[in-house]
Motif scaffolding. Structure first.
Motif, PDB file in Angstrom:
ATOM      1  N   ASP A 161      34.680  41.964  39.515  1.00 10.86           N
ATOM      2  CA  ASP A 161      34.436  42.340  37.949  1.00 10.86           C
ATOM      3  C   ASP A 161      35.941  42.495  37.473  1.00 10.86           C
ATOM      4  O   ASP A 161      36.001  42.590  36.152  1.00 10.86           O
ATOM      5  CB  ASP A 161      33.766  43.776  38.020  1.00 10.86           C
ATOM      6  CG  ASP A 161      32.289  43.436  38.277  1.00 10.86           C
ATOM      7  OD1 ASP A 161      31.904  42.298  38.277  1.00 10.86           O
ATOM      8  OD2 ASP A 161      31.567  44.557  38.427  1.00 10.86           O
ATOM      9  N   TYR A 162      37.046  42.867  38.493  1.00 14.84           N
ATOM     10  CA  TYR A 162      38.270  43.014  37.602  1.00 14.84           C
ATOM     11  C   TYR A 162      39.146  41.665  37.813  1.00 14.84           C
ATOM     12  O   TYR A 162      40.449  42.005  37.413  1.00 14.84           O
ATOM     13  CB  TYR A 162      38.944  44.246  38.701  1.00 14.84           C
ATOM     14  CG  TYR A 162      38.409  45.748  38.296  1.00 14.84           C
ATOM     15  CD1 TYR A 162      38.809  46.426  37.367  1.00 14.84           C
ATOM     16  CD2 TYR A 162      37.155  46.078  39.145  1.00 14.84           C
ATOM     17  CE1 TYR A 162      38.244  47.708  37.305  1.00 14.84           C
ATOM     18  CE2 TYR A 162      36.396  47.194  39.000  1.00 14.84           C
ATOM     19  CZ  TYR A 162      37.035  47.942  38.026  1.00 14.84           C
ATOM     20  OH  TYR A 162      36.585  49.357  37.759  1.00 14.84           O
ATOM     21  N   TYR A 163      38.862  40.960  38.443  1.00 18.58           N
ATOM     22  CA  TYR A 163      39.419  39.641  38.752  1.00 18.58           C
ATOM     23  C   TYR A 163      39.468  38.615  37.566  1.00 18.58           C
ATOM     24  O   TYR A 163      38.805  37.469  37.750  1.00 18.58           O
ATOM     25  CB  TYR A 163      38.983  38.928  39.913  1.00 18.58           C
ATOM     26  CG  TYR A 163      39.037  39.728  41.237  1.00 18.58           C
ATOM     27  CD1 TYR A 163      39.970  40.838  41.396  1.00 18.58           C
ATOM     28  CD2 TYR A 163      38.321  39.324  42.386  1.00 18.58           C
ATOM     29  CE1 TYR A 163      39.933  41.740  42.385  1.00 18.58           C
ATOM     30  CE2 TYR A 163      38.784  40.065  43.638  1.00 18.58           C
ATOM     31  CZ  TYR A 163      39.477  41.362  43.522  1.00 18.58           C
ATOM     32  OH  TYR A 163      39.553  41.959  44.706  1.00 18.58           O
ATOM     33  N   SER A 164      39.634  39.123  36.531  1.00 16.24           N
ATOM     34  CA  SER A 164      39.608  38.056  35.125  1.00 16.24           C
ATOM     35  C   SER A 164      40.792  38.525  34.426  1.00 16.24           C
ATOM     36  O   SER A 164      41.351  39.818  34.576  1.00 16.24           O
ATOM     37  CB  SER A 164      38.567  38.190  34.446  1.00 16.24           C
ATOM     38  OG  SER A 164      38.352  39.306  33.832  1.00 16.24           O
ATOM     39  N   VAL A 165      41.252  37.789  33.557  1.00 19.47           N
ATOM     40  CA  VAL A 165      42.307  37.940  32.622  1.00 19.47           C
ATOM     41  C   VAL A 165      42.128  39.490  31.662  1.00 19.47           C
ATOM     42  O   VAL A 165      42.903  40.267  31.734  1.00 19.47           O
ATOM     43  CB  VAL A 165      42.633  36.825  31.786  1.00 19.47           C
ATOM     44  CG1 VAL A 165      43.705  37.392  30.751  1.00 19.47           C
ATOM     45  CG2 VAL A 165      43.365  35.548  32.453  1.00 19.47           C
ATOM     46  N   GLY A 166      40.988  39.247  30.839  1.00 15.76           N
ATOM     47  CA  GLY A 166      40.658  40.547  30.151  1.00 15.76           C
ATOM     48  C   GLY A 166      40.502  41.577  31.104  1.00 15.76           C
ATOM     49  O   GLY A 166      40.886  42.727  30.726  1.00 15.76           O
ATOM     50  N   VAL A 391      41.794  37.083  46.062  1.00 16.14           N
ATOM     51  CA  VAL A 391      41.831  37.635  44.674  1.00 16.14           C
ATOM     52  C   VAL A 391      42.202  36.418  43.854  1.00 16.14           C
ATOM     53  O   VAL A 391      41.438  36.218  42.653  1.00 16.14           O
ATOM     54  CB  VAL A 391      42.825  38.819  44.641  1.00 16.14           C
ATOM     55  CG1 VAL A 391      42.973  39.302  43.047  1.00 16.14           C
ATOM     56  CG2 VAL A 391      42.222  40.077  45.361  1.00 16.14           C
ATOM     57  N   ASN A 392      43.165  35.814  44.246  1.00 19.21           N
ATOM     58  CA  ASN A 392      43.802  34.445  43.372  1.00 19.21           C
ATOM     59  C   ASN A 392      42.606  33.493  43.350  1.00 19.21           C
ATOM     60  O   ASN A 392      42.458  32.907  42.257  1.00 19.21           O
ATOM     61  CB  ASN A 392      44.912  33.982  44.305  1.00 19.21           C
ATOM     62  CG  ASN A 392      45.500  32.942  43.376  1.00 19.21           C
ATOM     63  OD1 ASN A 392      45.170  32.024  43.243  1.00 19.21           O
ATOM     64  ND2 ASN A 392      46.977  33.525  42.938  1.00 19.21           N
ATOM     65  N   ARG A 393      42.066  33.149  44.449  1.00 19.52           N
ATOM     66  CA  ARG A 393      41.005  32.118  44.334  1.00 19.52           C
ATOM     67  C   ARG A 393      39.907  32.545  43.382  1.00 19.52           C
ATOM     68  O   ARG A 393      39.010  31.738  42.925  1.00 19.52           O
ATOM     69  CB  ARG A 393      40.439  31.787  45.894  1.00 19.52           C
ATOM     70  CG  ARG A 393      41.344  31.058  46.488  1.00 19.52           C
ATOM     71  CD  ARG A 393      40.698  30.587  48.061  1.00 19.52           C
ATOM     72  NE  ARG A 393      40.547  31.596  48.689  1.00 19.52           N
ATOM     73  CZ  ARG A 393      41.610  31.855  49.930  1.00 19.52           C
ATOM     74  NH1 ARG A 393      42.682  31.174  50.138  1.00 19.52           N
ATOM     75  NH2 ARG A 393      41.402  32.995  50.401  1.00 19.52           N
ATOM     76  N   GLN A 394      39.579  33.749  43.468  1.00 21.71           N
ATOM     77  CA  GLN A 394      38.348  34.364  42.796  1.00 21.71           C
ATOM     78  C   GLN A 394      38.670  34.668  41.117  1.00 21.71           C
ATOM     79  O   GLN A 394      37.602  34.685  40.607  1.00 21.71           O
ATOM     80  CB  GLN A 394      37.672  35.577  43.119  1.00 21.71           C
ATOM     81  CG  GLN A 394      37.234  35.522  44.820  1.00 21.71           C
ATOM     82  CD  GLN A 394      36.734  36.718  45.112  1.00 21.71           C
ATOM     83  OE1 GLN A 394      35.853  37.317  44.609  1.00 21.71           O
ATOM     84  NE2 GLN A 394      37.123  37.050  46.507  1.00 21.71           N
ATOM     85  N   TRP A 395      39.794  34.214  40.872  1.00 18.61           N
ATOM     86  CA  TRP A 395      40.459  34.810  39.398  1.00 18.61           C
ATOM     87  C   TRP A 395      39.667  34.003  38.380  1.00 18.61           C
ATOM     88  O   TRP A 395      39.478  32.687  38.405  1.00 18.61           O
ATOM     89  CB  TRP A 395      41.995  34.642  39.368  1.00 18.61           C
ATOM     90  CG  TRP A 395      42.384  35.405  38.183  1.00 18.61           C
ATOM     91  CD1 TRP A 395      42.986  35.155  37.062  1.00 18.61           C
ATOM     92  CD2 TRP A 395      42.761  36.846  38.256  1.00 18.61           C
ATOM     93  NE1 TRP A 395      43.484  36.156  36.285  1.00 18.61           N
ATOM     94  CE2 TRP A 395      43.420  37.339  37.044  1.00 18.61           C
ATOM     95  CE3 TRP A 395      42.389  37.990  39.404  1.00 18.61           C
ATOM     96  CZ2 TRP A 395      43.533  38.504  36.640  1.00 18.61           C
ATOM     97  CZ3 TRP A 395      42.857  39.083  38.891  1.00 18.61           C
ATOM     98  CH2 TRP A 395      43.332  39.543  37.611  1.00 18.61           C
ATOM     99  N   GLU A 396      39.278  34.666  37.384  1.00 20.79           N
ATOM    100  CA  GLU A 396      38.498  34.078  36.006  1.00 20.79           C
ATOM    101  C   GLU A 396      39.542  34.085  35.060  1.00 20.79           C
ATOM    102  O   GLU A 396      39.897  35.020  34.616  1.00 20.79           O
ATOM    103  CB  GLU A 396      37.247  34.735  36.022  1.00 20.79           C
ATOM    104  CG  GLU A 396      36.164  34.867  36.824  1.00 20.79           C
ATOM    105  CD  GLU A 396      35.529  33.418  36.946  1.00 20.79           C
ATOM    106  OE1 GLU A 396      35.579  32.651  36.150  1.00 20.79           O
ATOM    107  OE2 GLU A 396      34.809  33.168  38.089  1.00 20.79           O
ATOM    108  N   TRP A 397      39.954  32.743  34.695  1.00 25.51           N
ATOM    109  CA  TRP A 397      40.819  32.505  33.731  1.00 25.51           C
ATOM    110  C   TRP A 397      40.136  32.492  32.306  1.00 25.51           C
ATOM    111  O   TRP A 397      40.753  32.498  31.202  1.00 25.51           O
ATOM    112  CB  TRP A 397      41.905  31.306  33.995  1.00 25.51           C
ATOM    113  CG  TRP A 397      42.610  31.301  35.029  1.00 25.51           C
ATOM    114  CD1 TRP A 397      42.338  31.005  36.506  1.00 25.51           C
ATOM    115  CD2 TRP A 397      43.815  31.758  35.266  1.00 25.51           C
ATOM    116  NE1 TRP A 397      43.470  31.359  37.325  1.00 25.51           N
ATOM    117  CE2 TRP A 397      44.436  31.623  36.466  1.00 25.51           C
ATOM    118  CE3 TRP A 397      44.801  32.296  34.287  1.00 25.51           C
ATOM    119  CZ2 TRP A 397      45.632  32.182  36.992  1.00 25.51           C
ATOM    120  CZ3 TRP A 397      46.134  32.635  34.490  1.00 25.51           C
ATOM    121  CH2 TRP A 397      46.563  32.568  36.052  1.00 25.51           C
TER     122      TRP A 397
END
Length: 497
Positions: A161-166, A391-397
């Motif tokens: 839930d924390y792995y996104s830009v916003g 974390v990098n692979r799961q990141w939501e841009w």
């Protein structure tokens, strides 16, 4: 180059028991996090003795139901008797998925990891004193985003839930707000320091602080930042991206030959945005014109002429395996002038681990864990996560301000910060031979900011070296001096300091 000696006296204010004191009241894995550790220190920094307090601890995050959802680990350094209005800088790395130990032990902290005379020996790296710590001119708070360092969610599945830009920007903004409130630092001018994706993050966090926390920052320092992904990630397909990358390849070749020249670098920049760009934009050259063009590019970059010809001058994917092929070496995109033995010389593709990111700089993780335990008194059985690729692979841009990875941009955020906050100033710093975030991209962004916003408020400085040029003591000292001048220029250093 070895660092100068520094006198450091540590007086622990905690009872450092053999076993850490865990908090049983916290849910899940957060039970492994001890209470905040506070230690008192004296050091010689910036040519003067400085008494300071170090705090290694966590800031708790809660959900709407009042239950704890996570904890963000931080390390704070505050000068004693300096006043509540001393500048306060919040620093974080990027990745996404990187902890702050890179900036902490590589640049700004009172202790620094020395990689030896060649600045590349991780096996024998030693923690030593940092006479050029930024604590000389600003208090520091180093923050590890969720999923990095010792920052965790109570439930493992909630981390995404924390792995996104916003959501990332909002959580860091909340942590900053909590620190300011807990330590009565509302009066302090506040700055953000971010490296790589952390530079991108700094722009997003500045906006989130202003919008959701009512905190307006005085400035930001972006180190090797991601600003415009479309100009970086497509450099082998589009002419402008290739042209903005070429000066970094030229700088790397001069470094490999020990012949770097500011004048020659300026010539490379002119060629890149002149004949090089116009040739790549047009149809494929032929005959003598093609031969002369490809020979020129080859001479600038050190990449064999046949490789340059085959790729039509687009070199982003060619430099690593070809720049030092005759010597059996491979180059790192984190510093295109950094050569290491090629583990797969029979392959045309760069298949091995990166000698910088996956090599000697990994020592930052173990060094920080030991430093936190034995000098700062923060003892935990949790593993310190320096760089988490998951974390990098799961990141939501996607989501607020993100878009896809190729569309990631903070140019608009920078414009809005400059427009809405007349006190906001920005310093961007790069290494000449960085191919991960080429300095040419940031220069393009800065050059296209409206002068009504950017004049006397935005500066771009470039140093010898790559993405983490601060591992070189000379360049670290030069950057620190420029950063100190930046704070002074923008009213961030009080006369009493």
């Amino acid at each position: 180059m070895l660092l100068r000696s520094l006198t450091l006296t540590i007086a622990l204010t905690l009872s450092l028991a053999a076993a850490p004191a865990f908090s049983e009241e916290r849910p899940g894995v957060l039970k492994l996090l001890p209470q905040d550790a506070v230690t008192e220190h004296e050091a010689t920094i910036g040519g003067r003795k400085l008494d300071y307090t170090a705090t290694a601890g966590t800031l708790d995050l809660f959900g709407q139901d009042g239950n704890q959802t996570g904890a963000i680990f931080y390390t704070a350094y505050t000068a004693k008797n300096a006043g509540a209005n001393r500048p306060l800088t919040f620093a974080f790395n990027g990745g996404p998925g990187a902890a702050s130990a890179f900036l902490h032990l590589g640049l700004v902290g009172p202790r620094i990891l020395d990689f030896g005379p060649q600045a590349r020996d991780g096996a024998h790296a030693k923690l030593t004193d940092n006479p050029e710590s930024w604590l000389d001119f600003t208090d520091l708070v180093l923050i590890d985003p969720i999923g990095t360092g010792w920052s965790r969610t109570a439930k493992a599945d909630d981390a995404k839930d924390y792995y996104s830009v916003g959501s990332d920007a909002q959580s860091i903004a909340k942590a900053i707000s909590l620190y300011v409130a807990h330590n009565n630092r509302a009066a302090s001018p506040k700055y953000l320091l971010g490296e790589s994706y952390g530079g991108f993050r700094a722009a997003k966090v500045a906006g989130a602080l202003q919008e959701s926390q009512g905190i307006i920052v005085a400035g930001a320092i972006m180190l090797s930042p991601l600003l415009e992904a479309q100009l970086m990630f497509n450099a082998d397909e589009f002419a402008l991206g290739a042209a903005l990358e070429l000066p970094s390849l030229a700088a790397a070749e001069m470094d490999r030959r020990g012949a770097f020249s500011a004048e020659k670098q300026t010539e490379a920049e002119r060629f890149a945005l002149g004949d090089y760009l116009t040739t790549l934009v047009g149809p494929e050259p032929s005959g003598d014109a093609a031969k002369a063009f490809y020979a020129k590019v080859s001479g600038l970059t050190g990449i064999p002429e046949d490789v340059v010809t085959r790729s039509r001058g687009f070199l982003g994917n060619a430099f690593a395996k070809n720049s030092g092929k005759e010597k059996g070496e491979v180059m790192s995109p984190y510093d295109a002038g950094f050569a290491s033995p090629d583990p797969y010389p029979e392959s045309d593709y760069d298949r091995g681990d990166d000698a910088i990111l996956d090599g000697f700089t990994r020592a930052y993780g173990g060094a920080f864990s030991d430093y936190a335990r034995n000098e700062l008194g923060f003892k935990t059985e949790m593993t310190y996560s320096l760089l988490d690729n998951d974390v990098n692979r799961q990141w939501e841009w996607g989501g607020r301000g993100g878009g896809s990875r190729l569309q990631a941009s903070v140019t608009g955020d920078i414009r809005q910060l400059l427009a809405s906050n007349p006190s906001f100033h920005l310093l961007i710093a790069h290494g000449y031979s960085d191919l991960v975030t080429p300095y040419g991209v940031s220069r393009y962004v800065v050059d296209h900011l409206p002068q009504s916003l950017a004049k006397d408020r935005v500066q771009l400085d470039v140093y010898r070296g790559g993405h983490m040029f601060y591992t070189n003591a000379d360049q670290r000292a030069a950057f620190t001096a420029d950063a100190k001048a930046f704070y002074a220029k923008n009213g961030g250093i009080q006369p009493s300091d």
